[in-house]
Design an enzyme around this catalytic site. Structure first.
Site, PDB file in Angstrom:
ATOM      1  CE  LYS A 199      -2.431  -0.645   3.785  1.00  0.00           C
ATOM      2  NZ  LYS A 199      -1.565  -1.974   4.236  1.00  0.00           N
ATOM      3  NE  ARG A 255      -5.808  -0.568  10.536  1.00  0.00           N
ATOM      4  CZ  ARG A 255      -4.957   0.324  10.511  1.00  0.00           C
ATOM      5  NH1 ARG A 255      -5.346   1.493  11.479  1.00  0.00           N
ATOM      6  NH2 ARG A 255      -3.762   0.303   9.961  1.00  0.00           N
ATOM      7  NE  ARG A 299       9.457  -6.250   5.024  1.00  0.00           N
ATOM      8  CZ  ARG A 299       8.374  -5.199   5.277  1.00  0.00           C
ATOM      9  NH1 ARG A 299       7.457  -5.005   4.254  1.00  0.00           N
ATOM     10  NH2 ARG A 299       7.866  -5.344   6.359  1.00  0.00           N
ATOM     11  NE  ARG A 319       9.163  -3.037  10.320  1.00  0.00           N
ATOM     12  CZ  ARG A 319       8.018  -2.592   9.897  1.00  0.00           C
ATOM     13  NH1 ARG A 319       7.911  -1.880   8.767  1.00  0.00           N
ATOM     14  NH2 ARG A 319       7.020  -2.776  10.456  1.00  0.00           N
ATOM     15  NE  ARG A 341       2.840  -6.459  11.211  1.00  0.00           N
ATOM     16  CZ  ARG A 341       4.008  -6.633  10.639  1.00  0.00           C
ATOM     17  NH1 ARG A 341       4.200  -6.708   9.335  1.00  0.00           N
ATOM     18  NH2 ARG A 341       5.007  -6.257  11.163  1.00  0.00           N
TER      19      ARG A 341
END
Length: 214
Positions: free
Chosen positions: A13, A88, A127, A161, A172
């Site tokens: 996004k 949301r 990542r 992260r 999530r």
């Protein structure tokens, strides 16, 4: 043109919002960014939000709606808005309709970036970035040309992260499904929902979004 861009964390996004800003002159409205900016600027809404956040509580829908209302006022009617990760809940969706109507605006598109959960887990958990310059890499898709050395600045320090792990990513996804699923049928009844393959390449997703908006 005002749109909502939906999709779980890692669906792209943020990347696509930035491209829409560049290609279509739109404004990305991320509630997290707006909150941080309001708190830093010590606006009346920011002061309220800071007091709530310091108690470890969630910022209320009322505060978020005040942020959006203020942002739309500052933007003016000629600039389109991209709502990134908001609304949301069904209550927030209703509130957003009311805020837009008060500005003489309406939602034109609700676009969901669809993802494959297992592939998304691989995308996010792989990542890592250069600790010095922030250049992004991936265990499977983009490794440094020389192992352990950043292509861009030559640093040998990298970081990941702490929340980019499988358990967090799957949680999530579950939260996204439980929170977002209830708001889509209402938008579908209005005929404004489109879906795009969020697992396609960045360029392909951009072309698909451009086709919807054009």
């Amino acid at each position: 043109m005002d749109i909502i861009l939906l999709g779980p964390p890692g669906a792209g996004k943020g990347t696509q919002s930035q491209r829409l800003v560049e290609h279509h002159g739109m404004r990305q409205l991320s509630t997290g960014d707006m909150l941080r900016a309001a708190v830093k600027a010590e606006t009346p809404v920011g002061i309220k939000a800071k007091a709530v956040m310091e108690k470890g509580e969630l910022v209320s829908d009322e505060i978020v709606s005040q942020l959006i209302d203020a942002e739309l006022t500052a933007m003016g009617r000629e600039t389109g808005a991209i709502f990134d990760g908001y609304p949301r809940t069904a209550a927030q969706a209703e509130m957003l309709d009311e805020i837009l109507a008060s500005h003489g605006r309406k939602l034109d598109h609700v676009i969901e970036l669809e993802v494959d959960e297992d592939a998304l887990v691989q995308r996010i958990t792989g990542r890592f970035t250069c600790a010095a310059c922030g250049e992004g890499y991936h265990d499977s898709f983009k490794t440094p040309e020389v192992e352990g050395v950043c292509d861009k600045c030559g640093s040998t320090e990298f970081k990941r992260r702490p929340d980019d792990n499988e358990e967090t990513v799957r949680h999530r996804m579950e939260v996204y499904r439980s929170e977002t699923a209830p708001i889509l049928p209402g938008y579908e009844a209005r005929g404004i929902v489109s879906r795009v393959d969020g697992m396609a390449s960045i360029e392909e997703v951009t072309h698909a979004l451009d086709a919807i908006l054009d």
